[in-house]
Design a protein around this motif. Structure first.
Motif, PDB file in Angstrom:
ATOM      1  N   GLY A 148      21.760 -18.869 -45.091  1.00 10.65           N
ATOM      2  CA  GLY A 148      22.972 -18.717 -45.890  1.00 10.65           C
ATOM      3  C   GLY A 148      23.786 -20.002 -45.960  1.00 10.65           C
ATOM      4  O   GLY A 148      24.332 -20.356 -47.014  1.00 10.65           O
ATOM      5  N   ARG A 149      23.866 -20.718 -44.830  1.00 17.28           N
ATOM      6  CA  ARG A 149      24.601 -22.001 -44.822  1.00 17.28           C
ATOM      7  C   ARG A 149      23.928 -23.025 -45.724  1.00 17.28           C
ATOM      8  O   ARG A 149      24.592 -23.735 -46.491  1.00 17.28           O
ATOM      9  N   LEU A 150      22.602 -23.100 -45.637  1.00 16.56           N
ATOM     10  CA  LEU A 150      21.867 -24.052 -46.475  1.00 16.56           C
ATOM     11  C   LEU A 150      22.035 -23.748 -47.963  1.00 16.56           C
ATOM     12  O   LEU A 150      22.281 -24.643 -48.774  1.00 16.56           O
ATOM     13  N   LEU A 151      21.898 -22.465 -48.319  1.00 15.09           N
ATOM     14  CA  LEU A 151      21.976 -22.095 -49.727  1.00 15.09           C
ATOM     15  C   LEU A 151      23.387 -22.277 -50.278  1.00 15.09           C
ATOM     16  O   LEU A 151      23.565 -22.594 -51.462  1.00 15.09           O
ATOM     17  N   ALA A 152      24.401 -22.066 -49.417  1.00 11.87           N
ATOM     18  CA  ALA A 152      25.778 -22.299 -49.854  1.00 11.87           C
ATOM     19  C   ALA A 152      26.003 -23.785 -50.129  1.00 11.87           C
ATOM     20  O   ALA A 152      26.648 -24.160 -51.116  1.00 11.87           O
ATOM     21  N   LYS A 153      25.465 -24.645 -49.260  1.00 10.90           N
ATOM     22  CA  LYS A 153      25.571 -26.086 -49.490  1.00 10.90           C
ATOM     23  C   LYS A 153      24.867 -26.483 -50.779  1.00 10.90           C
ATOM     24  O   LYS A 153      25.379 -27.307 -51.556  1.00 10.90           O
ATOM     25  N   LYS A 165      31.370 -20.818 -55.271  1.00  8.39           N
ATOM     26  CA  LYS A 165      31.994 -20.261 -56.467  1.00  8.39           C
ATOM     27  C   LYS A 165      31.551 -18.828 -56.727  1.00  8.39           C
ATOM     28  O   LYS A 165      32.308 -18.012 -57.267  1.00  8.39           O
ATOM     29  N   SER A 166      30.325 -18.497 -56.326  1.00  7.53           N
ATOM     30  CA  SER A 166      29.790 -17.156 -56.590  1.00  7.53           C
ATOM     31  C   SER A 166      30.203 -16.131 -55.539  1.00  7.53           C
ATOM     32  O   SER A 166      29.916 -14.946 -55.695  1.00  7.53           O
ATOM     33  N   ASP A 167      30.863 -16.574 -54.468  1.00  8.78           N
ATOM     34  CA  ASP A 167      31.284 -15.642 -53.424  1.00  8.78           C
ATOM     35  C   ASP A 167      32.339 -14.677 -53.959  1.00  8.78           C
ATOM     36  O   ASP A 167      33.148 -15.029 -54.825  1.00  8.78           O
ATOM     37  N   SER A 168      32.327 -13.474 -53.415  1.00  9.87           N
ATOM     38  CA  SER A 168      33.280 -12.446 -53.826  1.00  9.87           C
ATOM     39  C   SER A 168      34.090 -11.979 -52.626  1.00  9.87           C
ATOM     40  O   SER A 168      33.586 -11.938 -51.500  1.00  9.87           O
ATOM     41  N   ASP A 169      35.346 -11.648 -52.866  1.00 14.80           N
ATOM     42  CA  ASP A 169      36.183 -11.092 -51.800  1.00 14.80           C
ATOM     43  C   ASP A 169      35.905  -9.612 -51.591  1.00 14.80           C
ATOM     44  O   ASP A 169      36.305  -9.033 -50.584  1.00 14.80           O
ATOM     45  N   THR A 170      35.216  -8.999 -52.567  1.00 16.23           N
ATOM     46  CA  THR A 170      34.880  -7.567 -52.454  1.00 16.23           C
ATOM     47  C   THR A 170      33.378  -7.385 -52.730  1.00 16.23           C
ATOM     48  O   THR A 170      33.003  -6.763 -53.730  1.00 16.23           O
ATOM     49  N   PRO A 171      32.520  -7.916 -51.876  1.00 16.26           N
ATOM     50  CA  PRO A 171      31.077  -7.895 -52.167  1.00 16.26           C
ATOM     51  C   PRO A 171      30.484  -6.493 -52.247  1.00 16.26           C
ATOM     52  O   PRO A 171      29.620  -6.231 -53.094  1.00 16.26           O
ATOM     53  N   TYR A 172      30.939  -5.593 -51.387  1.00 17.37           N
ATOM     54  CA  TYR A 172      30.338  -4.258 -51.363  1.00 17.37           C
ATOM     55  C   TYR A 172      30.764  -3.438 -52.579  1.00 17.37           C
ATOM     56  O   TYR A 172      29.967  -2.693 -53.151  1.00 17.37           O
ATOM     57  N   ARG A 173      32.000  -3.613 -52.981  1.00 25.61           N
ATOM     58  CA  ARG A 173      32.459  -2.943 -54.202  1.00 25.61           C
ATOM     59  C   ARG A 173      31.696  -3.472 -55.410  1.00 25.61           C
ATOM     60  O   ARG A 173      31.333  -2.715 -56.313  1.00 25.61           O
ATOM     61  N   ASP A 174      31.421  -4.768 -55.413  1.00 27.28           N
ATOM     62  CA  ASP A 174      30.675  -5.371 -56.521  1.00 27.28           C
ATOM     63  C   ASP A 174      29.244  -4.833 -56.576  1.00 27.28           C
ATOM     64  O   ASP A 174      28.697  -4.610 -57.665  1.00 27.28           O
ATOM     65  N   ILE A 175      28.625  -4.639 -55.409  1.00 30.18           N
ATOM     66  CA  ILE A 175      27.264  -4.104 -55.369  1.00 30.18           C
ATOM     67  C   ILE A 175      27.228  -2.696 -55.948  1.00 30.18           C
ATOM     68  O   ILE A 175      26.376  -2.372 -56.790  1.00 30.18           O
ATOM     69  N   VAL A 176      28.148  -1.860 -55.495  1.00 32.79           N
ATOM     70  CA  VAL A 176      28.204  -0.478 -55.992  1.00 32.79           C
ATOM     71  C   VAL A 176      28.464  -0.462 -57.493  1.00 32.79           C
ATOM     72  O   VAL A 176      27.828   0.290 -58.242  1.00 32.79           O
ATOM     73  N   SER A 177      29.377  -1.318 -57.941  1.00 33.90           N
ATOM     74  CA  SER A 177      29.706  -1.374 -59.365  1.00 33.90           C
ATOM     75  C   SER A 177      28.509  -1.827 -60.193  1.00 33.90           C
ATOM     76  O   SER A 177      28.216  -1.252 -61.253  1.00 33.90           O
ATOM     77  N   ASN A 189      26.940 -25.483 -53.747  1.00 28.40           N
ATOM     78  CA  ASN A 189      28.116 -26.340 -53.912  1.00 28.40           C
ATOM     79  C   ASN A 189      27.744 -27.744 -54.399  1.00 28.40           C
ATOM     80  O   ASN A 189      28.600 -28.487 -54.889  1.00 28.40           O
ATOM     81  N   LEU A 190      26.458 -28.098 -54.250  1.00 22.19           N
ATOM     82  CA  LEU A 190      25.993 -29.404 -54.727  1.00 22.19           C
ATOM     83  C   LEU A 190      25.730 -29.422 -56.225  1.00 22.19           C
ATOM     84  O   LEU A 190      25.679 -30.497 -56.838  1.00 22.19           O
ATOM     85  N   GLN A 191      25.542 -28.264 -56.831  1.00 21.61           N
ATOM     86  CA  GLN A 191      25.123 -28.210 -58.230  1.00 21.61           C
ATOM     87  C   GLN A 191      26.080 -28.896 -59.198  1.00 21.61           C
ATOM     88  O   GLN A 191      25.627 -29.618 -60.104  1.00 21.61           O
TER      89      GLN A 191
END
Length: 317
Positions: free
Chosen positions: A93-98, A295-307, A101-103
Motif C-alpha cells: 500500500g505504501r509503494l502504490l501510494a507513492k 488523490k484517490s483516497d476517500s474519507d468514507t471508503p466503506y460507504r463508497d464500496i457499498v454505494s 503520487n508520482l503520476q
C-alpha cells in the motif's frame, strides 16, 4: 508498469486465486502413484521441505493450543495472514501510494520532454519514428530515476504475490498430506474426527457443497469489491478482473473434490484476506501504517464500496 502495479492493488487478496490453479493441478496429480512408479512432480512438491515445515507448524500449533483440528486450521490460516501477508500488504500500500503520487510529476516531465524532443528532432531532421524512440527512451530513464529517488519501483509491489501464493500452496499440500495419511496415520485419524458441524470428517470432501459454494461467493465478492473502485480500468485490469471472476467459479467444484481440511483453509484464508484488505482502506489504519495519502483516497471508503456495489447491481430503472 504503473498500471500493472495498480491492478495488483485492485485485485487484492484475489491474487491467491492464481495459486488455486496450481493447487488444482496438485490435487489432480495427487492420487497415490502405483507401486514402483515414479511419484512425479507432485510427489516431489508434496515432500518438499517447505511443505514439511507447514505440516510441523500445524501439528505444533494444534498441540500447543489444544484446539480441535478444524479450529487449529482456521487459527493457523489467520495467524499466517496476520503475521506475514498483512505487513506485506501494508508495504504494498505504501509503494502504490507513492507511485500514484508520482503520476502528476511524471505527466509534467513527459510534457516537457515531448517539447524538448520535438525541438531537437526538427534541428536534427529526425523522422516521427526516431523522435518517438528517443522520447520513450529518455522518459523511461526519467521514470526509473524517480522510482529510485522515492524507493517505489512497481516490481517491489509484487512481493506480496510472490510470498502469498507459495505459502498458500504449501499449506494446502500440508493439509492434504495430513488428510491422506502421508504425514502420519495418527494425524490422519485425528483429522477424520477433527471437524465440526456438517464437516466432521476433515479427510473427506464437503458433500453438502456449503464450503465450496461459500468459497466461490466470497472470492467473487473480493473481486467485485476491488473492481468497484472509481478508477479508469485499463484493458489489462479488465482482463484480470474477468479472469478472477471465472477462476472464482471454477474453484467451487475444485473445492468440492478436495478434503474438507483444504476447503476450510481456503475459505478462512479468503475471509481473512478480505478483512485485511478492507482494514487497510481505513484512513486511520492507513495513517498508522504510514501509507501516504493520495488523490484517490476517500474519507468514507466503506460507504463508497457499498454505494458502488449497490449502483452496479441495482435493478432499479
Amino acid at each position: 508498469m504503473w498500471r500493472l502495479a495498480r491492478s495488483l492493488r485492485q485485485s487484492g487478496s484475489s491474487w491467491q486465486l492464481g495459486g488455486a490453479a496450481v493447487a488444482r493441478l496438485t490435487v489432480a496429480a495427487g492420487s497415490p502413484a502405483p507401486s514402483g512408479s515414479p511419484g512425479g512432480w507432485y510427489e516431489w512438491l508434496a515432500q518438499s521441505t517447505p511443505v514439511h515445515w507447514a505440516e510441523d507448524g500445524l501439528v505444533a500449533l494444534q498441540a500447543a493450543a489444544g484446539l480441535p483440528w478444524w479450529a487449529a486450521i482456521v487459527c493457523g490460516g489467520a495467524l499466517l495472514r496476520s503475521a506475514v501477508t498483512l505487513p506485506l500488504a501494508a508495504h504494498q500500500g505504501r509503494l502504490l501510494a507513492k507511485l500514484e503520487n508520482l503520476q502528476p510529476e511524471i505527466k509534467k516531465l513527459a510534457e516537457q520532454l515531448r517539447y524538448e524532443v520535438s525541438v531537437r528532432g526538427k534541428q536534427m531532421g529526425w523522422s516521427e519514428k526516431v523522435a518517438r524512440f528517443h522520447f520513450k527512451k529518455k522518459l523511461r530513464r526519467i521514470i526509473t530515476e524517480l522510482y529510485i529517488r522515492d524507493n517505489c519501483h512497481p516490481f517491489k509491489a509484487t512481493l506480496l504475490v510472490w510470498v502469498q501464493i507459495p505459502m498458500w500452496v504449501c499449506v494446502s499440500l500440508a493439509l492434504r498430506n495430513c488428510s491422506v495419511g502421508a504425514l502420519d496415520s495418527e494425524v490422519q485419524e485425528q483429522f477424520s474426527t477433527g471437524g465440526t458441524l456438517w464437516f466432521t470428517d476433515l479427510t473427506a470432501p464437503d458433500s453438502t457443497w456449503i464450503m465450496p459454494v461459500s468459497l466461490g461467493l466470497l472470492n467473487l465478492l473480493i473481486v467485485e469489491i476491488f473492481a468497484s473502485q472509481k478508477l479508469e480500468a485499463s484493458r489489462f485490469q479488465k482482463l484480470a478482473t474477468n479472469f478472477f471472476r471465472v477462476l472464482s467459479v471454477v474453484m467451487i467444484p475444485v473445492a468440492a473434490t478436495v478434503p474438507s481440511s483444504m476447503a476450510l483453509y481456503w475459505l478462512s484464508s479468503s475471509f481473512m484476506g478480505l478483512s485485511h484488505n478492507l482494514l487497510l482502506r481505513s484512513p486511520t489504519v492507513r495513517r498508522l501504517c504510514c501509507i501516504p495519502r493520495t488523490k484517490s483516497d476517500s474519507d468514507t471508503p466503506y460507504r463508497d464500496i457499498v454505494s458502488a456495489l449497490t449502483t452496479k447491481y441495482s435493478f432499479k430503472k
